[in-house]
Design a protein around this motif. Structure first.
Motif, PDB file in Angstrom:
ATOM      1  N   ASP A 259      11.571  55.309   9.114  1.00  0.00           N
ATOM      2  CA  ASP A 259      10.633  56.341   9.563  1.00  0.00           C
ATOM      3  C   ASP A 259       9.433  56.452   8.625  1.00  0.00           C
ATOM      4  O   ASP A 259       8.303  56.655   9.080  1.00  0.00           O
ATOM      5  N   LEU A 260       9.671  56.317   7.343  1.00  0.00           N
ATOM      6  CA  LEU A 260       8.558  56.365   6.390  1.00  0.00           C
ATOM      7  C   LEU A 260       7.639  55.158   6.559  1.00  0.00           C
ATOM      8  O   LEU A 260       6.420  55.270   6.401  1.00  0.00           O
ATOM      9  N   ALA A 261       8.218  54.022   6.893  1.00  0.00           N
ATOM     10  CA  ALA A 261       7.424  52.801   7.071  1.00  0.00           C
ATOM     11  C   ALA A 261       6.390  52.967   8.186  1.00  0.00           C
ATOM     12  O   ALA A 261       5.328  52.324   8.162  1.00  0.00           O
ATOM     13  N   ALA A 262       6.674  53.837   9.142  1.00  0.00           N
ATOM     14  CA  ALA A 262       5.726  54.074  10.236  1.00  0.00           C
ATOM     15  C   ALA A 262       4.444  54.738   9.726  1.00  0.00           C
ATOM     16  O   ALA A 262       3.414  54.681  10.389  1.00  0.00           O
ATOM     17  N   PHE A 263       4.514  55.371   8.552  1.00  0.00           N
ATOM     18  CA  PHE A 263       3.343  56.037   7.971  1.00  0.00           C
ATOM     19  C   PHE A 263       2.703  55.214   6.853  1.00  0.00           C
ATOM     20  O   PHE A 263       1.785  55.702   6.171  1.00  0.00           O
ATOM     21  N   ALA A 264       3.176  54.006   6.654  1.00  0.00           N
ATOM     22  CA  ALA A 264       2.661  53.176   5.562  1.00  0.00           C
ATOM     23  C   ALA A 264       1.193  52.834   5.789  1.00  0.00           C
ATOM     24  O   ALA A 264       0.768  52.560   6.920  1.00  0.00           O
ATOM     25  N   ARG A 265       0.437  52.879   4.713  1.00  0.00           N
ATOM     26  CA  ARG A 265      -0.985  52.505   4.745  1.00  0.00           C
ATOM     27  C   ARG A 265      -1.238  51.522   3.598  1.00  0.00           C
ATOM     28  O   ARG A 265      -1.566  51.947   2.475  1.00  0.00           O
TER      29      ARG A 265
END
Length: 245
Positions: free
Chosen positions: A10-16
């Motif tokens: 789920d955190l990877a979906a917000f990776a920049r």
């Protein structure tokens, strides 16, 4: 069922990826810096908090897996889950277990940057309110060779400053004055900032006590701590204290 792997996904979906270098610079991850070796994926704090809220039932062993990660946002999310659980529980034994575990995480270097301390210690510090050995623990942490234990020592006192807003009868500023005084000679800028921040917050509750503290220490305390501590005073008084310092 929530797992560390599902949290990471789920955190990877917000990776920049384009923000990784900026975050690494901001949190001083270079050789010899206080955040040396930390890795960022570029997720924002509100996003990490939203993931933590989604996975509020994450078991402790899965939280610990997040806290073992080299990725900053993984550890941050695990800590957010811990804090949320701490705030929900009323069981003294469970609070004790979580607080003791948090101290262990500090010692092991898994709570290892200022944002991680600042997002956790003000809440977990509530465990110390009313405890007869609270000051002994805070003083021990303030004397630690570990930067993050020293920062936690002063930030824990935030819980005492706002105790009356969190279910306790009265606020208590004495831990802040005492630990701030102990840390005035600290060499690290991150401690100067934390001390000044807590003095400012204590001063919001009792400005005369803040003035008493400043009358004793403004001339010799670190300039950064002084500037932070007087931010909520009017301009004339700020100029006076800066002239003293």
């Amino acid at each position: 069922m929530s797992t560390a792997a599902s949290v990471k996904q789920d955190l990877a979906a917000f990776a920049r990826p384009e923000k990784e270098a900026t975050f690494s610079w901001f949190f001083k991850t270079g050789p010899g810096q206080y955040g040396e070796g930390d890795v960022f994926i570029g997720a924002k704090v509100p996003e990490t908090r939203s993931v933590a809220a989604k996975h509020k039932s994450l078991p402790q062993h899965e939280i610990d897996e997040l806290l073992a990660s080299e990725v900053h946002e993984h550890r941050q999310c695990g800590l957010f889950v811990m804090v949320n659980r701490f705030k929900r529980t009323k069981a003294a034994a469970e609070q004790q277990e979580m607080f003791d575990h948090y101290l262990q995480l500090l010692q092991e270097g898994r709570v290892n940057n200022w944002d991680l301390v600042d997002a956790t210690a003000p809440y977990l510090g509530a465990f110390l309110i009313g405890k007869p050995d609270a000051m002994d623990l805070l003083q021990r942490l303030a004397k630690s060779d570990l930067l993050w234990e020293r920062r936690a020592a002063i930030i824990f006192t935030f819980a005492f400053i706002r105790a009356d807003k969190n279910g306790f009868e009265n606020f208590d500023l004495e831990p802040t004055w005492a630990i701030a005084e102990m840390l005035l000679g600290d060499k690290h800028d991150l401690i100067h900032k934390a001390v000044g921040w807590m003095l400012r917050e204590a001063g919001k509750r009792d400005v005369e006590k803040l003035r008493e503290f400043l009358s004793r220490f403004a001339a010799t305390m670190p300039r950064t701590a002084l500037r932070y501590s007087i931010e909520k005073l009017d301009e004339t008084e700020r100029k006076y204290w800066l002239s003293v310092g």
